[in-house]
Write a protein that holds these residues in place. Structure first.
Motif, PDB file in Angstrom:
ATOM      1  N   ILE A 119     -15.588   3.517  -5.848  1.00 11.96           N
ATOM      2  CA  ILE A 119     -15.579   2.059  -5.994  1.00 11.96           C
ATOM      3  C   ILE A 119     -16.891   1.485  -5.466  1.00 11.96           C
ATOM      4  CG2 ILE A 119     -14.362  -0.072  -5.432  1.00 11.96           C
ATOM      5  CD1 ILE A 119     -11.866   1.643  -4.871  1.00 11.96           C
ATOM      6  N   THR A 120     -17.554   0.685  -6.306  1.00  8.22           N
ATOM      7  CA  THR A 120     -18.792   0.024  -5.911  1.00  8.22           C
ATOM      8  C   THR A 120     -18.595  -1.485  -5.969  1.00  8.22           C
ATOM      9  OG1 THR A 120     -19.711  -0.072  -8.136  1.00  8.22           O
ATOM     10  CG2 THR A 120     -20.099   1.947  -6.875  1.00  8.22           C
ATOM     11  N   ILE A 121     -19.617  -2.217  -5.555  1.00  8.44           N
ATOM     12  CA  ILE A 121     -19.503  -3.672  -5.472  1.00  8.44           C
ATOM     13  C   ILE A 121     -19.194  -4.309  -6.817  1.00  8.44           C
ATOM     14  CG2 ILE A 121     -21.968  -4.102  -5.761  1.00  8.44           C
ATOM     15  CD1 ILE A 121     -21.706  -6.295  -3.611  1.00  8.44           C
ATOM     16  N   LYS A 122     -19.650  -3.696  -7.901  1.00 11.04           N
ATOM     17  CA  LYS A 122     -19.404  -4.281  -9.228  1.00 11.04           C
ATOM     18  C   LYS A 122     -17.932  -4.216  -9.614  1.00 11.04           C
ATOM     19  CE  LYS A 122     -20.479  -0.058 -11.842  1.00 11.04           C
ATOM     20  NZ  LYS A 122     -19.129   0.192 -12.340  1.00 11.04           N
ATOM     21  N   ASN A 123     -17.165  -3.351  -8.974  1.00 12.61           N
ATOM     22  CA  ASN A 123     -15.744  -3.229  -9.288  1.00 12.61           C
ATOM     23  C   ASN A 123     -14.873  -4.219  -8.512  1.00 12.61           C
ATOM     24  OD1 ASN A 123     -16.669   0.088  -9.101  1.00 12.61           O
ATOM     25  ND2 ASN A 123     -15.928  -0.744 -11.035  1.00 12.61           N
ATOM     26  N   VAL A 124     -15.458  -4.845  -7.495  1.00 10.96           N
ATOM     27  CA  VAL A 124     -14.681  -5.693  -6.585  1.00 10.96           C
ATOM     28  C   VAL A 124     -15.042  -7.151  -6.809  1.00 10.96           C
ATOM     29  CG1 VAL A 124     -14.211  -6.216  -4.163  1.00 10.96           C
ATOM     30  CG2 VAL A 124     -14.557  -3.840  -4.885  1.00 10.96           C
ATOM     31  N   LYS A 125     -14.065  -7.932  -7.259  1.00  7.43           N
ATOM     32  CA  LYS A 125     -14.332  -9.347  -7.521  1.00  7.43           C
ATOM     33  C   LYS A 125     -13.031 -10.104  -7.737  1.00  7.43           C
ATOM     34  CE  LYS A 125     -17.210 -12.376 -10.377  1.00  7.43           C
ATOM     35  NZ  LYS A 125     -18.088 -12.482 -11.576  1.00  7.43           N
ATOM     36  N   ASP A 126     -13.013 -11.349  -7.280  1.00  7.14           N
ATOM     37  CA  ASP A 126     -11.887 -12.254  -7.529  1.00  7.14           C
ATOM     38  C   ASP A 126     -10.557 -11.661  -7.092  1.00  7.14           C
ATOM     39  OD1 ASP A 126     -13.678 -14.065  -8.638  1.00  7.14           O
ATOM     40  OD2 ASP A 126     -13.410 -13.297 -10.666  1.00  7.14           O
ATOM     41  N   CYS A 127     -10.570 -11.028  -5.914  1.00  2.00           N
ATOM     42  CA  CYS A 127      -9.353 -10.519  -5.273  1.00  2.00           C
ATOM     43  C   CYS A 127      -8.768  -9.288  -5.963  1.00  2.00           C
ATOM     44  CB  CYS A 127      -8.269 -11.602  -5.183  1.00  2.00           C
ATOM     45  SG  CYS A 127      -8.857 -13.159  -4.482  1.00  2.00           S
ATOM     46  N   HIS A 128      -9.497  -8.707  -6.893  1.00  2.00           N
ATOM     47  CA  HIS A 128      -9.007  -7.544  -7.616  1.00  2.00           C
ATOM     48  C   HIS A 128     -10.065  -6.446  -7.650  1.00  2.00           C
ATOM     49  CE1 HIS A 128      -6.292 -10.699  -9.062  1.00  2.00           C
ATOM     50  NE2 HIS A 128      -5.430  -9.734  -9.328  1.00  2.00           N
ATOM     51  N   ILE A 129      -9.623  -5.247  -7.970  1.00  2.00           N
ATOM     52  CA  ILE A 129     -10.516  -4.110  -8.159  1.00  2.00           C
ATOM     53  C   ILE A 129     -10.393  -3.670  -9.603  1.00  2.00           C
ATOM     54  CG2 ILE A 129     -11.099  -1.763  -7.446  1.00  2.00           C
ATOM     55  CD1 ILE A 129      -9.714  -2.408  -4.753  1.00  2.00           C
ATOM     56  N   ASN A 130     -11.473  -3.821 -10.334  1.00  4.70           N
ATOM     57  CA  ASN A 130     -11.490  -3.498 -11.757  1.00  4.70           C
ATOM     58  C   ASN A 130     -11.854  -2.022 -11.940  1.00  4.70           C
ATOM     59  OD1 ASN A 130     -11.779  -3.365 -14.505  1.00  4.70           O
ATOM     60  ND2 ASN A 130     -13.288  -5.013 -14.659  1.00  4.70           N
ATOM     61  N   THR A 131     -10.974  -1.288 -12.581  1.00  2.45           N
ATOM     62  CA  THR A 131     -11.223   0.148 -12.772  1.00  2.45           C
ATOM     63  C   THR A 131     -11.841   0.466 -14.135  1.00  2.45           C
ATOM     64  OG1 THR A 131      -8.946   0.486 -13.549  1.00  2.45           O
ATOM     65  CG2 THR A 131      -9.371   0.799 -11.197  1.00  2.45           C
ATOM     66  N   ASN A 132     -12.109  -0.574 -14.940  1.00  2.00           N
ATOM     67  CA  ASN A 132     -12.810  -0.331 -16.206  1.00  2.00           C
ATOM     68  C   ASN A 132     -14.242   0.110 -15.906  1.00  2.00           C
ATOM     69  OD1 ASN A 132     -10.576  -1.142 -17.696  1.00  2.00           O
ATOM     70  ND2 ASN A 132     -11.250  -3.270 -17.811  1.00  2.00           N
ATOM     71  N   ASN A 133     -14.661   1.181 -16.527  1.00  2.60           N
ATOM     72  CA  ASN A 133     -16.022   1.713 -16.329  1.00  2.60           C
ATOM     73  C   ASN A 133     -16.314   2.072 -14.876  1.00  2.60           C
ATOM     74  OD1 ASN A 133     -16.687   1.268 -19.105  1.00  2.60           O
ATOM     75  ND2 ASN A 133     -16.984  -0.901 -18.631  1.00  2.60           N
ATOM     76  N   ILE A 134     -15.292   2.393 -14.115  1.00  2.00           N
ATOM     77  CA  ILE A 134     -15.497   2.788 -12.728  1.00  2.00           C
ATOM     78  C   ILE A 134     -16.156   4.171 -12.683  1.00  2.00           C
ATOM     79  CG2 ILE A 134     -13.285   3.954 -12.371  1.00  2.00           C
ATOM     80  CD1 ILE A 134     -13.139   2.473  -9.641  1.00  2.00           C
ATOM     81  N   GLN A 135     -17.014   4.373 -11.691  1.00  4.64           N
ATOM     82  CA  GLN A 135     -17.718   5.648 -11.557  1.00  4.64           C
ATOM     83  C   GLN A 135     -16.749   6.763 -11.161  1.00  4.64           C
ATOM     84  OE1 GLN A 135     -21.209   6.668 -11.928  1.00  4.64           O
ATOM     85  NE2 GLN A 135     -19.994   8.534 -11.867  1.00  4.64           N
TER      86      GLN A 135
END
Length: 388
Positions: free
Chosen positions: A228-244
């Motif tokens: 998980i990197t900073i680009k995955n964390v936003k608006d109280c959620h963790i986005n797993t789309n295109n996660i490393q």
């Protein structure tokens, strides 16, 4: 069979220029003059500009306007932004604009250029910054069916794009709904209108750590777990789309940075204060954080992590991050800064009431996002079919 032809054979390519900025009489008039910075990925029809020039600027500098319907294409800083002039206007030198002849429909050209952004960027020349010249734009080849077919293609793409826009607006509306519900339940967090206790976050932290550095060597498309990197964390959620994806070295460092369900993640460098909460799915899959994030494990008998995330994303939370950012030479938070964060602490029952609402809304949001993704996939396949 579609005819492939050079853009220069069906369009007149023109560029713009900038009146001298040091002459006040050239500026703050009522004549539209656009720059590439005003265009974005959703730009379609351009009906005005942020900056205006005067008639004197046009007369004294010999600027040439382009007519309504012209397809404007940014040729540098960056290359590939596209729009259609909704009225006669002027532009700076960062454009190579295409005035369409009778054989090409301007909206068809718009979508073609949108589909060719990466190709256009690859054509850029220059040592200091990349730019595409008038000659390069004129030499680009396009598949050119009959005018009636062009309009049919545009009609299909516009309908598909309209659905995408509706779905995106629905998602934005849901985010506004969640923010409104937060204020409805807890009042204005800046003013603490409900008189909740104000506590330091440190009073509820059971574990805190930051992520790992130098793990690039473990990242691989064949990895079995997530990084998980900073680009995955936003608006109280963790986005797993295109996660490393990552193959983890099972050592003490990995054990320390592996996240668990309910962990609160906060960005501590660059864009400070982005939050997300680790879900059961993420925890069971196996996930780790990099050095730009901190992982906080809270006392869940007193605080719901998702409530904390929403509070930290509220104006009261963002104000604290902004203050800490301004006081630093380089944007960044340490554990002392994190521990010193304050928040309003309603009862756990009140927190859970809000979180249950979020969970229900997120189900609707997921359905809309799935529909958006499917429509976007269809749109992309159509673009490939028509222009590939």
């Amino acid at each position: 069979m579609r005819e492939k032809i050079r853009l220069g054979d069906v369009c007149t390519v023109v560029t713009g220029s900038t009146p001298k900025t040091g002459i006040p009489d050239y500026w703050n008039g009522d004549i539209d003059w656009i720059t590439p910075a005003e265009l974005n990925e959703e730009t379609y029809i351009i009906n005005g500009s942020e900056r205006k020039i005067t008639e004197l600027a046009v007369r004294k500098t010999g600027l040439k306007s382009f007519p309504k319907g012209t397809v404007v294409l940014s040729s540098r800083a960056p290359i590939g932004k596209v729009g259609i002039a909704g009225k006669e206007m002027y532009c700076n030198q960062g454009f190579k604009n295409l005035i369409c002849g009778p054989r090409i429909y301007n909206e068809y050209l718009y979508w073609f250029l949108k589909s060719r952004k990466e190709y256009l960027i690859s054509l850029g020349r220059g040592a200091t910054f990349k730019e595409i010249s008038k000659k390069i734009v004129e030499s680009v080849e396009i598949n050119l069916p009959s005018l009636s077919t062009q309009k049919e293609i545009v009609d299909i793409l516009n309908k598909c794009r309209h659905i995408v826009d509706i779905k995106r607006e629905e998602l934005r509306t849901i985010d506004l709904l969640l923010n409104a519900r937060f204020v409805e339940l807890f009042g204005d967090p800046m003013q603490n209108t409900h008189g909740y206790p104000v506590r330091r976050l440190s009073e509820y932290i059971e574990f805190i750590t930051s992520g790992s550095r130098g793990w690039a060597k473990y990242c691989t498309d064949e990895g079995t777990e997530w990084f998980i990197t900073i680009k995955n964390v936003k608006d109280c959620h963790i986005n797993t789309n295109n996660i490393q994806k990552i193959n983890v070295p099972y050592n003490a460092e990995a054990k320390r940075t592996k996240v668990k369900e309910g962990d609160l993640l906060i960005s501590i460098t660059a864009d400070l204060g982005r939050t997300g909460v680790v879900t059961k799915e993420i925890s069971e899959h196996g996930a780790y954080i990099n050095q730009h994030l901190t992982c906080i494990r809270l006392n869940k008998e007193l605080l719901n992590p998702l409530y904390v995330a929403y509070f930290m994303e509220s104006p009261a939370g963002k104000e604290q991050f902004m203050a800490k950012n301004q006081s630093a030479v380089k944007a960044g938070l340490n554990f002392k800064s994190i521990n010193s964060l304050h928040l309003l602490v309603p009862s756990l029952a009140e927190q859970n009431r809000f979180v249950n609402f979020v969970i229900q809304v997120d189900k609707s949001k997921s359905a809309i996002q799935k529909s958006l993704d499917e429509t976007q996939t269809l749109f992309n396949s159509l673009m490939q079919e028509y222009f590939g």
